[in-house]
Write an enzyme that holds these catalytic residues in place. Sequence first.
Site, PDB file in Angstrom:
ATOM      1  N   ARG A  24       8.398 113.971 -33.718  1.00  0.00           N
ATOM      2  CA  ARG A  24       9.413 115.034 -33.754  1.00  0.00           C
ATOM      3  C   ARG A  24      10.403 114.863 -34.903  1.00  0.00           C
ATOM      4  NH1 ARG A  24      10.548 117.679 -28.626  1.00  0.00           N
ATOM      5  NH2 ARG A  24       8.488 117.933 -27.721  1.00  0.00           N
ATOM      6  N   ARG A  28      15.705 119.358 -34.150  1.00  0.00           N
ATOM      7  CA  ARG A  28      17.093 119.814 -34.060  1.00  0.00           C
ATOM      8  C   ARG A  28      18.154 118.795 -34.456  1.00  0.00           C
ATOM      9  NH1 ARG A  28      16.300 121.966 -28.129  1.00  0.00           N
ATOM     10  NH2 ARG A  28      14.873 120.227 -28.318  1.00  0.00           N
ATOM     11  N   ARG A  37      16.733 127.381 -37.927  1.00  0.00           N
ATOM     12  CA  ARG A  37      16.541 127.752 -36.523  1.00  0.00           C
ATOM     13  C   ARG A  37      17.543 128.816 -36.080  1.00  0.00           C
ATOM     14  NH1 ARG A  37      15.842 128.924 -32.002  1.00  0.00           N
ATOM     15  NH2 ARG A  37      15.367 127.612 -30.193  1.00  0.00           N
ATOM     16  N   ASP A  73       3.464 123.026 -32.224  1.00  0.00           N
ATOM     17  CA  ASP A  73       3.694 122.552 -30.861  1.00  0.00           C
ATOM     18  C   ASP A  73       2.372 122.453 -30.109  1.00  0.00           C
ATOM     19  OD1 ASP A  73       6.246 122.103 -29.037  1.00  0.00           O
ATOM     20  OD2 ASP A  73       4.632 122.908 -27.798  1.00  0.00           O
ATOM     21  N   TYR A 148       1.236 121.732 -18.099  1.00  0.00           N
ATOM     22  CA  TYR A 148       2.138 122.840 -18.424  1.00  0.00           C
ATOM     23  C   TYR A 148       1.564 124.160 -17.921  1.00  0.00           C
ATOM     24  CZ  TYR A 148       5.268 120.013 -21.316  1.00  0.00           C
ATOM     25  OH  TYR A 148       6.184 119.087 -21.751  1.00  0.00           O
TER      26      TYR A 148
HETATM   27  O1  CP3 Z   1       6.790 115.718 -34.594  1.00  0.00           O
HETATM   28  C1  CP3 Z   1       7.068 116.750 -35.219  1.00  0.00           C
HETATM   29  O2  CP3 Z   1       8.089 116.867 -35.960  1.00  0.00           O
HETATM   30  C2  CP3 Z   1       6.069 117.878 -35.186  1.00  0.00           C
HETATM   31  C3  CP3 Z   1       6.357 118.895 -34.300  1.00  0.00           C
HETATM   32  C4  CP3 Z   1       6.188 118.779 -32.802  1.00  0.00           C
HETATM   33  C5  CP3 Z   1       6.937 119.594 -31.924  1.00  0.00           C
HETATM   34  N1  CP3 Z   1       6.439 119.428 -30.676  1.00  0.00           N
HETATM   35  C6  CP3 Z   1       8.022 120.471 -32.355  1.00  0.00           C
HETATM   36  C7  CP3 Z   1       9.001 120.964 -31.372  1.00  0.00           C
HETATM   37  C8  CP3 Z   1       5.262 118.055 -32.033  1.00  0.00           C
HETATM   38  C9  CP3 Z   1       4.274 116.994 -32.461  1.00  0.00           C
HETATM   39  C10 CP3 Z   1       5.443 118.481 -30.678  1.00  0.00           C
HETATM   40  C11 CP3 Z   1       4.622 117.987 -29.565  1.00  0.00           C
HETATM   41  C12 CP3 Z   1       4.975 118.356 -28.192  1.00  0.00           C
HETATM   42  N2  CP3 Z   1       5.457 119.547 -27.731  1.00  0.00           N
HETATM   43  C13 CP3 Z   1       4.780 117.513 -27.087  1.00  0.00           C
HETATM   44  C14 CP3 Z   1       4.166 116.131 -27.145  1.00  0.00           C
HETATM   45  C15 CP3 Z   1       5.103 115.118 -27.602  1.00  0.00           C
HETATM   46  C16 CP3 Z   1       6.202 114.795 -26.628  1.00  0.00           C
HETATM   47  O3  CP3 Z   1       7.364 114.962 -27.021  1.00  0.00           O
HETATM   48  O4  CP3 Z   1       5.876 114.368 -25.517  1.00  0.00           O
HETATM   49  C17 CP3 Z   1       5.213 118.205 -25.948  1.00  0.00           C
HETATM   50  C18 CP3 Z   1       5.200 117.673 -24.515  1.00  0.00           C
HETATM   51  C19 CP3 Z   1       5.636 119.499 -26.363  1.00  0.00           C
HETATM   52  C20 CP3 Z   1       6.142 120.599 -25.513  1.00  0.00           C
HETATM   53  C21 CP3 Z   1       7.531 120.917 -25.891  1.00  0.00           C
HETATM   54  N3  CP3 Z   1       7.882 121.686 -26.987  1.00  0.00           N
HETATM   55  C22 CP3 Z   1       8.726 120.447 -25.304  1.00  0.00           C
HETATM   56  C23 CP3 Z   1       8.810 119.578 -24.057  1.00  0.00           C
HETATM   57  C24 CP3 Z   1       9.794 120.942 -26.076  1.00  0.00           C
HETATM   58  C25 CP3 Z   1      11.254 120.585 -25.938  1.00  0.00           C
HETATM   59  C26 CP3 Z   1      12.047 121.538 -25.170  1.00  0.00           C
HETATM   60  C27 CP3 Z   1      13.491 121.399 -25.575  1.00  0.00           C
HETATM   61  O5  CP3 Z   1      14.087 122.437 -25.861  1.00  0.00           O
HETATM   62  O6  CP3 Z   1      13.987 120.253 -25.674  1.00  0.00           O
HETATM   63  C28 CP3 Z   1       9.256 121.718 -27.118  1.00  0.00           C
HETATM   64  C29 CP3 Z   1      10.007 122.426 -28.167  1.00  0.00           C
HETATM   65  C30 CP3 Z   1       9.896 121.852 -29.521  1.00  0.00           C
HETATM   66  N4  CP3 Z   1       8.749 121.394 -30.087  1.00  0.00           N
HETATM   67  C31 CP3 Z   1      10.971 121.734 -30.469  1.00  0.00           C
HETATM   68  C32 CP3 Z   1      10.393 121.189 -31.632  1.00  0.00           C
HETATM   69  C33 CP3 Z   1      11.079 120.941 -32.940  1.00  0.00           C
HETATM   70  C34 CP3 Z   1      12.409 122.177 -30.267  1.00  0.00           C
HETATM   71  C35 CP3 Z   1      12.431 123.668 -30.425  1.00  0.00           C
HETATM   72  C36 CP3 Z   1      13.772 124.247 -30.814  1.00  0.00           C
HETATM   73  O7  CP3 Z   1      14.102 124.214 -32.010  1.00  0.00           O
HETATM   74  O8  CP3 Z   1      14.436 124.782 -29.943  1.00  0.00           O
END
Ligand code: CP3
Length: 341
Positions: A24, A28, A37, A73, A148
């Site tokens: 990640r 943010r 964003r 994602d 999910y």
């Molecule tokens: O690593 C990176 O920078 C690449 C991008 C990446 C994202 N999600 C961007 C993201 C990767 C590799 C993921 C994987 C992902 N997504 C996983 C597996 C890794 C882990 O953390 O366990 C999972 C379970 C998800 C599902 C998901 N997407 C979740 C649980 C969330 C967070 C919700 C929250 O608001 O906290 C997301 C959203 C997400 N994915 C964001 C980003 C940058 C935040 C989105 C925003 O800007 O609001």
Amino acid sequence: VNCLFLDALCQKNKAERPPVWLMRQAGRYMASYRKIRAQHSFLEMCKNPELITEVTLLPIRQFGFDAAIVFSDILLIAEAMGFGLAFEDGKGPVLRAPPRFPEDVAQLRGKNIKEELSFVLEGITLLKKELTVPLIGFAGAPFTVACYMIEGEMTGKKNRELKKTKEWMFSAPEKFHQLLEIISDYTVEYLNAQIEHGVEAIQLFDSWAHVLGNRQFEQFSKPYIKRILDRLNKCPRILFAKGASCCYESLAELNLEAISLDWQSSLLDVRKRLSPKICLQGNLDPDILLASRNVVEEEAHALLAKMRHDPAFIFNLGHGILPETPEENVQALVECVKNFS
Ligand code: CP3
């Protein structure tokens, strides 16, 4: 071109320091991310190849990481399979099942996944022209994506204990296996397309594996991870399976180059249990990055010292970086790794 990451992953050369990237890393915690964003929803960003490129590059340019990961994602594949997908503030991802789910799991077949996710592939093509570090593609492990799909959202306690998912697992195992198989087959197509478009490594995220018992992990998660790894075109593979450290021996026998450790496991213990050929990635607790700079440096040093002579080590966190992380701490962490000797 910076080869540290691929050398550590594939055991090519012994480098003077380990490579570093963070799960990640484009997110943010970065002011530059929040600025983009503020103009676009997260999904809009994920579906725009120019924005994918811009955002993927943000942390590479600001911090000098040794690898980039495609900004995307793991749940986009669910949307491509016919689920409604939204990211709601404070709630995280929300999936809405298509009308005949779960009665008719087979209805999920027949999608053209490369077409549905073409924006990711276009983003990879654009990124390849800009990057001087390797690009990592990724997907969710089938079990985590299925969680999910079945839970819909992960907001409540029942969701986070995967109550519905486990009900399926134990009361309708054939149907659960059918769902996992369908997700696996799409994931193979999707990852092979990412590889064709130029990603130099792939990582599978099994972020919900920690909720499974050993036996259930062996039955419902590992076979589908194996199914994917066995069908991928040639490309180094990393597996992050949170809370699955008891299964690392058997996971290390799969067709993969690296295991990404969560922060609960000990790198040295795992190293003793596994062949020196398996690359280990990890595993600083992401909460450490919320502490003072001194603590960040001390903890990073301790980890680096443990792995000092290990050529098959990639510095990373034990899970994704938290949105509250101060950017200065990330800067300090990267400097720590780069100056370590
Ligand atoms: O690593 C990176 O920078 C690449 C991008 C990446 C994202 N999600 C961007 C993201 C990767 C590799 C993921 C994987 C992902 N997504 C996983 C597996 C890794 C882990 O953390 O366990 C999972 C379970 C998800 C599902 C998901 N997407 C979740 C649980 C969330 C967070 C919700 C929250 O608001 O906290 C997301 C959203 C997400 N994915 C964001 C980003 C940058 C935040 C989105 C925003 O800007 O609001």
